[in-house]
Design a protein around this motif. Sequence first.
Motif, PDB file in Angstrom:
ATOM      1  N   ARG A   1       0.927  -1.227  -0.006  1.00 19.41           N
ATOM      2  CA  ARG A   1       0.139  -0.046   0.054  1.00 19.41           C
ATOM      3  C   ARG A   1       0.819   1.199   0.008  1.00 19.41           C
ATOM      4  O   ARG A   1       0.723   2.193  -0.650  1.00 19.41           O
ATOM      5  CB  ARG A   1      -0.955   0.061   1.316  1.00 19.41           C
ATOM      6  N   LEU A   2       1.951   1.339   0.837  1.00 13.31           N
ATOM      7  CA  LEU A   2       2.841   2.356   0.686  1.00 13.31           C
ATOM      8  C   LEU A   2       3.281   2.340  -0.517  1.00 13.31           C
ATOM      9  O   LEU A   2       3.759   3.686  -1.015  1.00 13.31           O
ATOM     10  CB  LEU A   2       3.889   2.173   1.876  1.00 13.31           C
ATOM     11  N   ALA A   3       3.776   1.370  -1.226  1.00 12.82           N
ATOM     12  CA  ALA A   3       4.700   1.484  -2.703  1.00 12.82           C
ATOM     13  C   ALA A   3       3.533   2.255  -3.295  1.00 12.82           C
ATOM     14  O   ALA A   3       3.984   3.190  -4.539  1.00 12.82           O
ATOM     15  CB  ALA A   3       4.990   0.214  -2.925  1.00 12.82           C
ATOM     16  N   TRP A   4       2.164   1.805  -3.565  1.00 16.40           N
ATOM     17  CA  TRP A   4       1.295   2.341  -4.207  1.00 16.40           C
ATOM     18  C   TRP A   4       0.993   3.781  -4.026  1.00 16.40           C
ATOM     19  O   TRP A   4       1.215   4.571  -5.060  1.00 16.40           O
ATOM     20  CB  TRP A   4       0.003   1.754  -4.381  1.00 16.40           C
ATOM     21  N   PHE A   5       0.944   4.304  -2.745  1.00 18.90           N
ATOM     22  CA  PHE A   5       0.772   5.555  -2.375  1.00 18.90           C
ATOM     23  C   PHE A   5       1.926   6.465  -2.851  1.00 18.90           C
ATOM     24  O   PHE A   5       1.907   7.595  -3.374  1.00 18.90           O
ATOM     25  CB  PHE A   5       0.779   5.796  -0.742  1.00 18.90           C
ATOM     26  N   ASP A   6       3.226   5.910  -2.523  1.00 22.68           N
ATOM     27  CA  ASP A   6       4.529   6.664  -2.976  1.00 22.68           C
ATOM     28  C   ASP A   6       4.568   7.034  -4.302  1.00 22.68           C
ATOM     29  O   ASP A   6       4.787   8.177  -4.692  1.00 22.68           O
ATOM     30  CB  ASP A   6       5.937   5.731  -2.581  1.00 22.68           C
TER      31      ASP A   6
ATOM     32  N   GLY B   1       4.546  16.108  -3.797  1.00 21.55           N
ATOM     33  CA  GLY B   1       3.288  16.642  -4.341  1.00 21.55           C
ATOM     34  C   GLY B   1       2.478  17.515  -3.487  1.00 21.55           C
ATOM     35  O   GLY B   1       1.279  17.823  -3.615  1.00 21.55           O
ATOM     36  N   LEU B   2       3.138  17.862  -2.375  1.00 17.13           N
ATOM     37  CA  LEU B   2       2.268  18.781  -1.341  1.00 17.13           C
ATOM     38  C   LEU B   2       1.713  19.980  -2.038  1.00 17.13           C
ATOM     39  O   LEU B   2       2.036  20.624  -2.807  1.00 17.13           O
ATOM     40  CB  LEU B   2       3.070  19.032  -0.143  1.00 17.13           C
TER      41      LEU B   2
ATOM     42  N   VAL C   1       2.720  11.037  -9.699  1.00 17.30           N
ATOM     43  CA  VAL C   1       2.013  11.322 -10.749  1.00 17.30           C
ATOM     44  C   VAL C   1       0.799  11.881 -10.521  1.00 17.30           C
ATOM     45  O   VAL C   1       0.196  12.638 -11.698  1.00 17.30           O
ATOM     46  CB  VAL C   1       1.929  10.103 -11.636  1.00 17.30           C
ATOM     47  N   ASP C   2       0.053  11.551  -9.655  1.00 21.23           N
ATOM     48  CA  ASP C   2      -1.096  12.250  -9.468  1.00 21.23           C
ATOM     49  C   ASP C   2      -1.547  12.530  -7.851  1.00 21.23           C
ATOM     50  O   ASP C   2      -2.373  11.556  -7.243  1.00 21.23           O
ATOM     51  CB  ASP C   2      -2.421  11.467  -9.944  1.00 21.23           C
ATOM     52  N   PRO C   3      -0.795  13.383  -7.106  1.00 21.45           N
ATOM     53  CA  PRO C   3      -0.915  13.326  -5.794  1.00 21.45           C
ATOM     54  C   PRO C   3      -2.263  13.751  -5.286  1.00 21.45           C
ATOM     55  O   PRO C   3      -2.642  13.178  -4.240  1.00 21.45           O
ATOM     56  CB  PRO C   3      -0.079  14.649  -5.388  1.00 21.45           C
ATOM     57  N   ALA C   4      -3.027  14.373  -6.149  1.00 20.30           N
ATOM     58  CA  ALA C   4      -4.687  14.494  -5.581  1.00 20.30           C
ATOM     59  C   ALA C   4      -5.246  13.206  -5.552  1.00 20.30           C
ATOM     60  O   ALA C   4      -6.081  13.021  -4.547  1.00 20.30           O
ATOM     61  CB  ALA C   4      -5.334  15.553  -6.568  1.00 20.30           C
TER      62      ALA C   4
END
Length: 437
Positions: A110-115, A151-152, A120-123
């Motif tokens: 899950r963290l890998a997906w989130f990272d 991406g903040l 590419v699409d932080p929103a």
Amino acid sequence: MISLRTDRTAERPTLPASAIAHVMSLLETRSPSLPEWFEVAEAYRYVAPAPTVPALMEAARTYLEHREALLRLAGPRGQYLADHNPAWAQLRRVGSRRDELWLSPDRDDRLAWFDYIRTVDPALATEELDIAWDNEPADLRREFLSRLSVGLGEHDYDILERGLDDPSPPVRERSIQLLRQLPESPFAERMATRAHTWVRLETKPLRPRLVIRLPGSLDDKAPRDGIEDVGAQYKGIGKWWLRQVVTATPLSLWEAMIGSPHDVLRIPIEKQWHEVMTESWTAATVLQKNPAWASALLERDGRNTDRRVVAIAHPRERIAYILAGHADNYLLGVDGSALLDGIDRPWPLAIAHKLVSALECEAAKHAASGEELGIHSRHSHYSTLRSAQARFPLEAGALLLDAAERTASTDWQRAFTETAAHIEARRIRLDVLRGGQ
């Protein structure tokens, strides 16, 4: 759907075999030349030949800082292999709302997906986190928040406001840390309102100055925004409040009140508040990554400027600062290296001239000392020489060879010639990429 599989391998040139050997060697030595190599390879849209893709995938698993660049080289075939090799599952770069990595019970998946999605699409990453928020354990909520630095932006306002109300102190603390970096957020507006009430510009009877008048107690919402009644007691609770507010207040408030950053930094301040205001403005400059304020601080403080601030100042102004001779007496030190952080590769030839001249002075002092090592030896300037290998322009090799001929120190002769050789090796590697040989 976000996918690397939209690439069509047939439309991308194949990376030359010799270039594969080059990149693997650079990875093995963790060469500082790697970013330049990847930049050129990506400009030509290379994809690795099929037999070399497994090695690149394994390298992507090992060298985290270069993972995305390696995966782009591995291309669609790399993604096919990631689909069929559980050891490379975290290297899958297909993301969607219901992606199986995000729904995985494995937190690392899950963290890998989130990272990746944050790059590419932080929103989208934030939206998915908002949906899952209530079901996440506190330590994982904190872990996800720690990854929002990539991406903040304004798409993170709501989740961070939600974090301010979290029952977990580490989650609240991290939310506050991130909100301090967002000068246009509702959080920043609340801080600006407090600052505008506490700090005013007095124009009479003498020249303008800042006057601070703190309240007797905090407003009801202050604790939620991280303004606490406890702090650095030796400096006084009032100074602690002021520091927390000014650090989180948009720097634009002071510009609207006083003028340019240079004007703000020159404004007289009541003596008891001067230190806390200037320290807080420095902290705000770092948090808000404001180059205009960083440049003003560098102009005011010179070598004493906080290193974090120096790296934020506009590269053009830092280059001008160096070339004007302002850093001549510390260019080779830690403070000088901060001036060069983030300047585009390759550095201007004029910067190379400055550094080689400074290194030659060190070589002369080393020769005169008669010592094998010491503060003037090549070993004391390892970082500078390594940076020169990766960041000097290719034509600077001649400067180094000329310096080698002039120096009386055998050790420094070797340092200059070896650095020139590394630059020549860079040229050869880049020629292979540019020529497709």
